[in-house]
Design a protein around this motif. Structure first.
Motif, short mmCIF file in Angstrom:
data_model
loop_
_atom_site.label_atom_id
_atom_site.label_comp_id
_atom_site.label_asym_id
_atom_site.label_seq_id
_atom_site.Cartn_x
_atom_site.Cartn_y
_atom_site.Cartn_z
N LEU A 49 77.10 95.00 61.39
CA LEU A 49 75.73 94.52 61.14
C LEU A 49 75.54 94.17 59.67
O LEU A 49 75.99 94.90 58.79
N SER B 14 70.32 100.08 61.31
CA SER B 14 71.78 100.16 61.34
C SER B 14 72.34 101.28 62.21
O SER B 14 73.55 101.33 62.43
N ILE C 225 73.21 90.21 73.32
CA ILE C 225 74.44 90.89 72.89
C ILE C 225 75.42 91.00 74.06
O ILE C 225 76.62 90.78 73.89
N PHE D 108 66.89 97.58 69.44
CA PHE D 108 68.31 97.88 69.27
C PHE D 108 68.64 99.27 69.80
O PHE D 108 69.79 99.57 70.08
N ALA E 61 77.67 98.74 58.76
CA ALA E 61 76.47 98.01 58.36
C ALA E 61 76.44 97.84 56.86
O ALA E 61 76.89 98.71 56.12
N SER F 70 72.06 100.57 72.18
CA SER F 70 72.97 101.37 71.34
C SER F 70 74.38 101.46 71.94
O SER F 70 75.35 101.47 71.20
N LEU G 36 76.63 98.57 70.78
CA LEU G 36 76.73 98.22 69.36
C LEU G 36 77.93 98.82 68.63
O LEU G 36 78.19 98.45 67.49
N SER G 37 78.63 99.71 69.30
CA SER G 37 79.65 100.48 68.57
C SER G 37 80.81 99.63 68.05
O SER G 37 81.56 100.07 67.19
N ILE H 26 80.25 96.43 66.94
CA ILE H 26 79.64 95.29 66.23
C ILE H 26 79.30 95.67 64.79
O ILE H 26 78.75 96.74 64.53
N ASN I 117 73.81 103.24 65.11
CA ASN I 117 74.62 102.87 66.29
C ASN I 117 75.59 101.70 66.08
O ASN I 117 76.43 101.45 66.93
N PHE I 118 75.44 100.95 65.01
CA PHE I 118 76.39 99.85 64.79
C PHE I 118 77.70 100.41 64.24
O PHE I 118 77.73 101.49 63.64
N LYS I 119 78.76 99.61 64.43
CA LYS I 119 80.08 100.04 63.98
C LYS I 119 80.08 100.21 62.44
O LYS I 119 80.57 101.21 61.92
#
Lengths: 137, 405
Positions: A77, A91, A42, A65, A97, A69, A72-73, A75, A93-95
């Motif tokens: 998913l 999912s 990443i 993941f 998902a 963290s 990932l903010s 990205i 922490n991802f922006k």
């Protein structure tokens, strides 16, 4: 279409199907069969989208993941999972998902990717306009 | 004004993040050895990939010039990628020759006779391909079949049921000699040679990886860079360019039937059943008391599955053909229904039949009829025959070799 995509899929056949379908629709992608290197992947590829096929992944595979963290903010998913528990674990922490369940539907994956990247495109142009306005570029 | 401040703060955050990413990039080494990457667009690599795919598609659309290898002709020294079908009955080589594909075929069989000076002279005078080993002449290729018929006996095979035969002591030497009659060392060291391998058999304990490894070693020793392709996938690569390499390729060969369900050229399901033309010949031979080689001759020359059989040989051939077709279709149903790998496929997909065992008139119609008796989780658009069933696998292997070259 611009935007990098990283695929994590333990099943090489499913991973290759996703990669080929993306390729046919003009998207670059990086296929990896395990999440152990998730952080460095990443960091180096700075993806807009991560596609995570959880089939054959163990619970501990999703833990990688957690250590990423902070990256990932920004990205989006797409998780291929059959249970909400797995989706929730993956999912965090991802922006944003979205969850897709089996059977593997490359049409839905492509639609999801297009949607994410087109909204990303409009965000980028807003950012560019703003930078121009503020004499930052 | 507050909005501008917010944006400034956002931009500052973004810049900070970019700087942090750059810093981490420098600090964290990346092991890229396990990645499979689609080449990035708009660069030289992308153009190379496009060219390779175009070359592969172009290859699959070329017309074929076919020939059987006789003793007078020397083996080829290929300049360019080569496709090789190492089947139970035949070994077939395909290579690009201008706007055509040249195919050379050799029978994958041998016959032994005792060594003597007189016999040697006769063999040489009649352009029979043979080699000497431990007091025997090993007659190889098409010549072996002539001798077997002469002695009312069966030819022997270095490959049995799709894999190198453990029954024959000299199996490796024989298959090397047979391959050696159609290709020699390449003109340029390291030329790609793509050879066909069977899928894992559904029943039995056959070891495909061992067979693959031995062929690979031999081709390497000749100076090639060998790669393998599943036999069913080779059918897809050869015949399904207009279907986006999506469909089911079936190779009905001498030793086995190979099946591959491919999606965008990814082999999603591959398997084999260890029954093919030889099984039919053997069963009919038991039923009617003729040699299997003779039964094979009758099957190849006159069998028509669209009309009623006229004698007991044809009756037996009809019965065992239907048995093979139904066994194959039920295997396909069983494997596909049990798989959780199959992606959702929007449009119905085709089935292409290939291989010598699919060639008798009416085989496709029998297959279609049998297919209607089973329910599959995917829709089938059509069943069609490969354009040149005996050459399809080698052509598909060549398409793959061109892609990898």
């Amino acid at each position: 279409m611009a935007g990098s995509i990283v695929i994590f899929a333990a099943d090489p056949v499913r991973g290759n199907i996703i990669r080929k379908a993306l390729q046919q629709n003009g998207f670059d992608s990086l296929l990896n069969d395990q999440t152990v290197n998730a952080e460095s992947i990443i960091i180096h590829s700075v993806p807009n989208v991560v596609i995570l096929d959880t089939k054959d992944f163990l619970s501990k595979d999703l833990d990688f993941f957690k250590s990423t963290s902070h990256l990932l903010s920004e990205i989006a998913l797409i998780v291929l999972a059959d249970t909400l528990g797995v989706f929730a674990q993956a999912s965090t922490n991802f922006k944003s998902a979205q969850c897709l369940s089996d059977p593997l539907d490359t049409g839905l994956i492509i639609s999801g990717v297009k949607e994410i990247l087109s909204s990303r495109g409009s965000e980028d142009s807003l950012e560019d306009n703003l930078k121009g306005f503020l004499d930052l570029k | 004004m507050a909005d501008v401040e917010d944006y400034k703060s956002e931009i500052a955050k973004l810049k900070k993040r970019l700087a942090a990413i750059e810093k981490q990039k420098k600090e964290t080494p990346l092991d890229t050895s396990k990645f499979e990457k689609t080449p990035p667009s708009s660069n030289a690599t992308d153009k190379t990939t496009d060219r390779k795919i175009d070359a592969a598609i172009g290859t699959s659309q070329k017309t074929i010039v076919s020939m059987e290898r006789g003793a007078r002709e020397g083996a080829e020294r290929p300049s360019g990628p080569v496709g090789l079908d190492v089947g139970t009955s035949n070994v077939v080589m395909a290579q690009n020759r201008g706007d055509k594909i040249q195919i050379v075929r050799q029978l994958n069989a041998f016959f032994t006779i005792p060594q003597s000076k007189f016999t040697r002279k006769i063999l040489e005078q009649n352009d029979v391909m043979f080699f000497e080993l431990e007091g025997q002449y090993y007659i190889i290729g098409f010549s072996a079949e002539d001798f077997a018929n002469l002695f009312n006996a069966n030819t022997r095979r270095p490959v049995e049921m799709g894999l190198l035969s453990a029954k024959e002591n000299e199996g490796i030497k024989i298959i090397q000699a047979i391959i050696g009659t159609i290709i020699q060392k390449p003109k340029k060291f390291g030329e790609i040679a793509c050879f066909s391998i069977p899928g894992e058999p559904l029943e039995g304990t056959a070891f495909v990886a061992g067979h693959e490894s031995l062929i690979k070693k031999y081709l390497e020793s000749m100076g090639y860079s060998p790669i393998s392709i599943n036999e069913g996938l080779a059918i897809v690569m050869s015949e399904m360019v207009d279907d986006n390499f999506t469909g089911i390729g079936i190779s009905m060969g001498g030793g086995m039937c190979n099946v591959c369900l491919s999606y965008l050229s990814v082999p999603v399901i591959t398997f084999s059943i260890q029954r093919g033309g030889d099984y039919i010949d053997t069963m009919v031979s038991h039923d009617v008391g003729l040699s299997a080689t003779k039964v094979k001759g009758i099957k190849e020359e006159s069998l028509d599955l669209t009309v009623l059989p006229r004698n007991r040989i044809e009756t037996s051939l009809h019965m065992h053909y239907l048995d093979l077709v139904y066994t194959l279709i039920h295997s396909i149903q069983r494997v596909i229904s049990a798989s959780d790998r199959i992606p959702k496929i929007a449009a119905p997909i085709p089935i292409v039949l290939s291989g010598g065992t699919a060639m008798p008139k009416g085989c496709k119609e029998n297959f279609e009829t049998a297919l209607k008796t089973v329910r599959l989780p995917i829709e089938i658009s059509s069943v069609r025959m490969a354009k040149e069933p005996l050459n399809t696998t080698s052509k598909g292997a060549l398409v793959m070799a061109v892609t990898e070259a």
